[in-house]
Design an enzyme around this catalytic site. Sequence first.
Site, PDB file in Angstrom:
ATOM      1  N   GLY A  21      -8.760  -3.061  -0.819  1.00 26.42           N
ATOM      2  CA  GLY A  21      -8.382  -4.231  -1.208  1.00 26.42           C
ATOM      3  C   GLY A  21      -7.777  -5.361  -0.348  1.00 26.42           C
ATOM      4  N   GLY A  64       0.914  -1.251   0.072  1.00 31.48           N
ATOM      5  CA  GLY A  64      -0.083   0.042  -0.072  1.00 31.48           C
ATOM      6  C   GLY A  64       0.972   1.186  -0.047  1.00 31.48           C
ATOM      7  N   ILE A  65       0.141   2.319   0.749  1.00 33.50           N
ATOM      8  CA  ILE A  65       1.129   3.520   0.510  1.00 33.50           C
ATOM      9  C   ILE A  65       1.260   3.951   2.229  1.00 33.50           C
ATOM     10  CG2 ILE A  65      -1.010   5.010   0.621  1.00 33.50           C
ATOM     11  CD1 ILE A  65       0.517   7.030  -1.084  1.00 33.50           C
ATOM     12  N   GLY A  66       2.455   4.589   2.450  1.00 38.51           N
ATOM     13  CA  GLY A  66       2.629   4.893   3.858  1.00 38.51           C
ATOM     14  C   GLY A  66       4.082   4.552   4.171  1.00 38.51           C
ATOM     15  N   ALA A  67       4.234   4.806   5.395  1.00 35.38           N
ATOM     16  CA  ALA A  67       5.678   4.774   6.088  1.00 35.38           C
ATOM     17  C   ALA A  67       6.024   3.136   6.076  1.00 35.38           C
ATOM     18  CB  ALA A  67       5.869   5.381   7.245  1.00 35.38           C
ATOM     19  N   ILE A  68       5.073   2.348   6.418  1.00 34.45           N
ATOM     20  CA  ILE A  68       5.349   0.889   6.570  1.00 34.45           C
ATOM     21  C   ILE A  68       5.829   0.357   5.204  1.00 34.45           C
ATOM     22  CG2 ILE A  68       4.565  -1.605   7.303  1.00 34.45           C
ATOM     23  CD1 ILE A  68       3.227   0.155   9.686  1.00 34.45           C
ATOM     24  N   GLU A 123      -2.731  -3.566  -5.554  1.00 38.56           N
ATOM     25  CA  GLU A 123      -3.800  -2.397  -5.712  1.00 38.56           C
ATOM     26  C   GLU A 123      -3.218  -1.170  -6.207  1.00 38.56           C
ATOM     27  OE1 GLU A 123      -6.624  -0.079  -2.783  1.00 38.56           O
ATOM     28  OE2 GLU A 123      -6.725  -2.654  -2.678  1.00 38.56           O
TER      29      GLU A 123
END
Length: 553
Positions: A453, A332-336, A355
């Site tokens: 998703g 996905g999106i983000g720091a992790i 996705e």
Amino acid sequence: MTDRVPLCRVKFCGGCNPRYDRGKALAAVKEHFGEALRFAYAEEGRPCDLLLYIAGCVNRCTALDAYPFETGCVCLWDESLIREVCAQAEDMLCARAAVRERHCGDEAPREFMGGGILDWRELYKAKLCTADAAVKRIKSGDTVVLAHCVGEPPTLVEAMTQNAAQYENVEIKHMVSLGPGAYAAPGMEKHFRINPLFASANTRGAIAEHRGDFTPAFFHEVPKLFREGKLRADVLLLQVSPPDEHGYTSLGPSVDYTLQVISSAKTVIAQVNAQTPFTYGDGIVHISAFDCIVEADTPIYEIQPPKIGDTEKAIGEHCASLIEDGATLQLGIGAIPDAVMLFLKNKKDLGIHSEMISDGTLELFESGVITGARKSMNKNRMTVTFLMGTRKLYDFAHKNPAVEVRPVDYVNHPIIISRQYKMIAINSALEVDLMGQVNAESIGIRQFSGVGGQVDFMRGVAMGEGGKSIIAMPSVTVKKDGSVIPKIVPFLEQGSAITTSRNDVDYVVTEYGTALLKAQSLRQRAKNLIAVAHPDHRDLLAEAYEKRFGEAL
């Protein structure tokens, strides 16, 4: 001058879908046109006025380069789309006829015979209008669908909002929305009622204050819900790239459900924006599919890379230890997710079937870590349904064959996901209880986001071979006021949604380690989860464990 009946050549795909009835589909098209078209089978190098490609599924995997056409090419891949595809073909043929009528003699003008360039340009000019004129096509009581995420057209949405006084009870549907969402502001409820399938920052307040609704749905099912009429679509507002030399635009960073709604909506209004990248995949759409065209070059939405701290780095390193060479990733999106990619630099031949992707993917691609060489399908390409990042990502995707943007009912379909080699799905959560139930979308009864998703990929991984599904999250949430909320809890907060069931998760990862859940007893999975919880909260979890299982931890 004798009128010539246009020739339509027909190309079928390989027919890998057992329910693919090519004869029935062709018969329906022939019945629609009657004697207005001549039909023949497509032959390599043999030109025609119109090429009709009849495919058995959304994959549409046959190459058409060897089949020349002058007016246009239309693709029929679902029987429910016959009317829309025929209407698109009629638009193309009518534009061609209109050009012929403006010229004298038996021969078409030289510019026209070279491939129909005048056809689409004339049609394009006829559809051009201002944003204010375009949104007047919206009527009170309509359902307006906004294209997803970066595909949301700022100029059209602003014009619609500014014209709010002319509407009553217009329903607004979308998933992720990155715009200001002025239609959801207090005082707008007489004119607009929001009903998103994903709660974004600009709509959460309206939902919580009962000025709007929320409709839960698995992302991969959204196109089908529109196709079957279970979700209504009167007007679609979308954003596309400028057309190429043949009159084809690209949906750019967002194909997802938008491609389907082009067919489902009664009125399609497109903002042609030169800042929209022209991406490959399935989002290439002829201008004849649009009812109104508004030219407006405005910045498309960007999401800046997040700050990666020590917590995220620890989580990323734990996740990376579960990823083998040759695996195919959903991130996905983000720091992790970006932190995970920091620890994949020594891996080989990773693939992307996700996705979405963001900027964090680019370094691994450019360094040769991501190649897609071992993917089972769509080899050597990064397959996504939308892009969300900075201008750097959008420029990278522009006319780049290494990136294919495809509909969400393909990318996120669990059956498609299950076919990928060593599929790894990494998602996040707001809280996980000691049974392994995952809440990723609500804070009690307050809707915070949506399922997106997550379940699509979790289920797809479970159906395949050699894959792993991972919930990756910090052990606590630190609020703006400095207070700390644990994310591993004895019970989900009352009223919270169960996004992913306890049966679907393989691993839960925090900065304190990795908890295996799949095929573990309730007792064992509780032990594993407590071991990766924040140390300050383990005593409370141990008490809950003792009450549940009748033994001390």
